[in-house]
Design a protein around this motif. Sequence first.
Motif, PDB file in Angstrom:
ATOM      1  N   PRO A 255       9.413 -12.470  -2.093  1.00  7.73           N
ATOM      2  CA  PRO A 255       9.931 -11.096  -2.167  1.00  7.73           C
ATOM      3  C   PRO A 255      10.499 -10.620  -0.832  1.00  7.73           C
ATOM      4  O   PRO A 255      11.366  -9.756  -0.806  1.00  7.73           O
ATOM      5  CB  PRO A 255       8.708 -10.275  -2.577  1.00  7.73           C
ATOM      6  CG  PRO A 255       7.533 -11.143  -2.325  1.00  7.73           C
ATOM      7  CD  PRO A 255       7.991 -12.555  -2.412  1.00  7.73           C
ATOM      8  N   ASP A 256      10.030 -11.238   0.265  1.00  5.69           N
ATOM      9  CA  ASP A 256      10.542 -10.833   1.579  1.00  5.69           C
ATOM     10  C   ASP A 256      12.017 -11.164   1.744  1.00  5.69           C
ATOM     11  O   ASP A 256      12.676 -10.648   2.636  1.00  5.69           O
ATOM     12  CB  ASP A 256       9.720 -11.508   2.684  1.00  5.69           C
ATOM     13  CG  ASP A 256       9.660 -13.022   2.497  1.00  5.69           C
ATOM     14  OD1 ASP A 256       9.489 -13.461   1.341  1.00  5.69           O
ATOM     15  OD2 ASP A 256       9.792 -13.760   3.489  1.00  5.69           O
TER      16      ASP A 256
ATOM     17  N   MET B  90       8.790 -12.907  -7.882  1.00  9.04           N
ATOM     18  CA  MET B  90       9.500 -13.725  -6.903  1.00  9.04           C
ATOM     19  C   MET B  90       8.557 -14.460  -5.955  1.00  9.04           C
ATOM     20  O   MET B  90       7.573 -13.890  -5.501  1.00  9.04           O
ATOM     21  CB  MET B  90      10.454 -12.847  -6.077  1.00  9.04           C
ATOM     22  CG  MET B  90      11.773 -12.558  -6.792  1.00  9.04           C
ATOM     23  SD  MET B  90      12.725 -11.257  -6.032  1.00  9.04           S
ATOM     24  CE  MET B  90      12.748 -11.770  -4.351  1.00  9.04           C
TER      25      MET B  90
ATOM     26  N   MET C  70      14.301 -10.650  -0.601  1.00 15.60           N
ATOM     27  CA  MET C  70      15.035 -10.014  -1.680  1.00 15.60           C
ATOM     28  C   MET C  70      16.448  -9.624  -1.249  1.00 15.60           C
ATOM     29  O   MET C  70      17.384  -9.631  -2.040  1.00 15.60           O
ATOM     30  CB  MET C  70      14.291  -8.791  -2.146  1.00 15.60           C
ATOM     31  CG  MET C  70      14.608  -8.449  -3.557  1.00 15.60           C
ATOM     32  SD  MET C  70      13.573  -7.166  -4.139  1.00 15.60           S
ATOM     33  CE  MET C  70      13.770  -5.975  -2.876  1.00 15.60           C
TER      34      MET C  70
ATOM     35  N   TYR D 188      -2.093  -7.998  -6.022  1.00 20.60           N
ATOM     36  CA  TYR D 188      -0.770  -8.321  -5.507  1.00 20.60           C
ATOM     37  C   TYR D 188      -0.813  -8.651  -4.016  1.00 20.60           C
ATOM     38  O   TYR D 188      -0.120  -9.557  -3.552  1.00 20.60           O
ATOM     39  CB  TYR D 188       0.229  -7.184  -5.775  1.00 20.60           C
ATOM     40  CG  TYR D 188       1.640  -7.582  -5.382  1.00 20.60           C
ATOM     41  CD1 TYR D 188       2.242  -8.699  -5.954  1.00 20.60           C
ATOM     42  CD2 TYR D 188       2.347  -6.878  -4.423  1.00 20.60           C
ATOM     43  CE1 TYR D 188       3.522  -9.099  -5.596  1.00 20.60           C
ATOM     44  CE2 TYR D 188       3.634  -7.271  -4.052  1.00 20.60           C
ATOM     45  CZ  TYR D 188       4.211  -8.378  -4.642  1.00 20.60           C
ATOM     46  OH  TYR D 188       5.470  -8.776  -4.277  1.00 20.60           O
TER      47      TYR D 188
ATOM     48  N   CYS E 114      12.886 -17.490  -7.381  1.00 24.63           N
ATOM     49  CA  CYS E 114      12.937 -16.918  -8.733  1.00 24.63           C
ATOM     50  C   CYS E 114      12.647 -17.969  -9.805  1.00 24.63           C
ATOM     51  O   CYS E 114      12.333 -17.640 -10.926  1.00 24.63           O
ATOM     52  CB  CYS E 114      14.291 -16.277  -8.987  1.00 24.63           C
ATOM     53  SG  CYS E 114      15.642 -17.481  -9.048  1.00 24.63           S
TER      54      CYS E 114
ATOM     55  N   ILE F  81      10.325  -8.299  -8.879  1.00 21.97           N
ATOM     56  CA  ILE F  81       9.957  -8.544  -7.482  1.00 21.97           C
ATOM     57  C   ILE F  81       8.586  -9.211  -7.414  1.00 21.97           C
ATOM     58  O   ILE F  81       8.363 -10.135  -6.641  1.00 21.97           O
ATOM     59  CB  ILE F  81       9.971  -7.225  -6.690  1.00 21.97           C
ATOM     60  CG1 ILE F  81      11.381  -6.636  -6.716  1.00 21.97           C
ATOM     61  CG2 ILE F  81       9.500  -7.444  -5.257  1.00 21.97           C
ATOM     62  CD1 ILE F  81      11.484  -5.254  -6.136  1.00 21.97           C
TER      63      ILE F  81
END
Lengths: 306, 445
Positions: free
Chosen positions: B126-127, B123, B129, B46, A172, B120
């Motif tokens: 994202p995997d 990030m 999360m 993406y 992040c 997301i």
Amino acid sequence: MIEEETNSRREFLEKSIVGGLTALSAASLFSSCHGDDVKETGEKVKLLSPDGTIVEVDSAYINTNIPELHLSEHNIREGVPGKKFVMVIDLSRCKNARKCKEGCSKMHFLPKERSYVKVEKMQDSEMAAPYWMPMTCFHCDNPPCTKVCPVDATYKLSDGIVSIDNNRCIGCRFCMVACPYSARIFNWGEELYGLNDAEAKAIPDHDACSSHKLGTVEKCDFCPQMGEKNELPDCVKACPNGVFYFGNEYDDAVTNGDETLQLSELLKTKAAFRYLEELGTKPRVYYLPPVNRLFPFKDSEESKNS
Amino acid sequence: MESDFKKEHEKLLDLTKELMPQKFGRTGVIWVISLVVIIAIGLVAYIHQLSKGLIITDMRDYSSWGIYISNFVFFVAISLVGSLISAILKLTHAGWRTPLTRIAEVIAVSAIAFAGLTIIVDMGRPDRMINLFIHGRIQSPIIWDVLVVTTYLVISTLLLFIPLVPDIALCRETGVNPSFWNKKIFKFLSLNWKGKKSQFFLVHKSIRILAVLIIPVALGIHTVTSWLFATTFRSGWDSTNFGAYFVSGAFMLGAGAVIAAMFLIRRQYKLENHITDAHFDKMGKLLVLLSLVYLYFNINEYLVPAYKMKHGEAEHLNDLFTGHFSLMFWSVQFFGMILPIFVLISKKGRKPLPAFLISIMVIIGAWFKRFLIVTPTLLHPFVPIQNVPDAWKSYNPTWEEWSIAFATLAGACLLMTIFIRVFPIIPIWETAEERGIIVDTHEEK
Ligand code: SF4
Ligand code: SF4
């Protein structure tokens, strides 16, 4: 009281001085003193005890077989036992040789121009003379970076180190904006590292320090795998001018590989300061002011301000 | 009595027929196709990002947040309008808001859903999360944001859905447009609505409770979002003013978004009887008020540090006022805030078309304003930027970043469009109540 050691014992120091200085290791060092028939070599070694006095022992009594602690085997969320790592950077000695950067890059499999150490050209005011300021992660005792991490992927260890779990980080980058010293870098993409597949695979997995995982954050890790073996981080070893001093706060001693000094005394007599102290981050890296410089300031292309 | 109720009910059904969702005309179809194309391009970008990592963006170690984050802030900001129209105006008994409530609420729900998605997208992993839930730590403002945004999404969805239930039942009753899907979905969604007094009582009560609940949560989402910045030391973010500054900007943007949506929907569906010039007039006035409040916070946010010109802040502010970002900064301040105040303060300026054009300006200005909050600060860290490639010292989003950002915006628009296509966008029974038609005509059994 500061004992300046000038004789060349760099090699020995690199191997064991950091640990050899501790009361703890002192006990283990001399463990073989009693009763055993040790043949004295006649070669005397000076050690600094925790209260700052120098003791001289025969090198034969030095137990070089300090049991190794594999970092990957202990809990990566705890620090190296018995340590509180600390660094002192002497700004009066830096001449922008950038060997620390190279050492760091090598140690951490980073491309040459990318390392966890920065050497910044600083000028406090117009009339003041510019100077070079090497910067690592300061391993702050009140770290703003760890506070903001939503998943506890960056955290403070008992040995003072602010560590990163690259297997947990979600990328992040909040810690990057929270660090006021821009100490953190990000793995934006593997191609930045210029490693081919084989080279990337050859990187040993070293859990307790920054490793390259795509989409996660990295930074200077104070090389705990060296510290636990009582060796010095590569930036310290690589510096030809002895700018970096590294040590264990519990021992009240730091060394740059050439000389070993008493930390508290050094900080006191040399008017040490911490960068941006007013932020309250309590860095574990101290600076000695750039007075009585060893080298004249010579500007370099790399450091042109944007 | 029986026949009276019947008559009333006839009136209600007539109104329903008038307000039923309609098929799109040519413009509608073109609109939907363009949105889908934009989304498709964004998806390609993406997928590219997923395989290569964030290296395909222009974010680097210094500009470590970029337009994904400013876009996220934009979405969160715009979603506050739901609470403004459905809650604040409701609790202040502004009766004219009735035809606008659903528009505002659907904007809120779509925006907040895409705010989550945008995070997301930003990030690096994202995997992973799921770590947010397994290892979440309450001390991180990101976790606060996750909690409060989810709560807001739930309350907003309820505020959108509950008043919709009677309308869905009414739409079924008219029997117009009885396609298979509509029948099934409407039957399911109308939750066995009979139009009984007790049911209406429940609806009224829950709306009232939700309207009160949503206000602190709405303030919460944007305040916490501002804290993602204000809890750091960075110049331009290290401000105690930030929560209020963000919230006021959000209300202003939200009001602008409602005006724009009102204009387009009214035109497309020929709703001049329901969304009247008076609505534009009222919303225009509201926007002036909100812009003035925002102006006040802007003066605070820029003038006070500029007065002191503290080291660090000074570089950042100079860059905004006269440096690299000055053109964008002054355009945003002028076209996105000052000019709307001057135009909308005159009665002519609050006519639908000028109000619409101004609201578009407000929306675009607000998007770039968020860019100006995120990027220039990151490019002025305490430690001077040195030893990095020149390209890393600035931030120019790549086509992938733009496509993904546009795709999320298009996605939110598409969600709203689909909603408008399927459900009545003007609340039917509430409008009927406003007009004095009795709605609860079914006797208790
Ligand atoms: S220097 Fe930055 S990254 Fe290192 S501990 Fe301090 S705040 Fe964290
Ligand atoms: S980038 Fe990784 S380490 Fe940093 S705050 Fe986010 S999850 Fe934590």
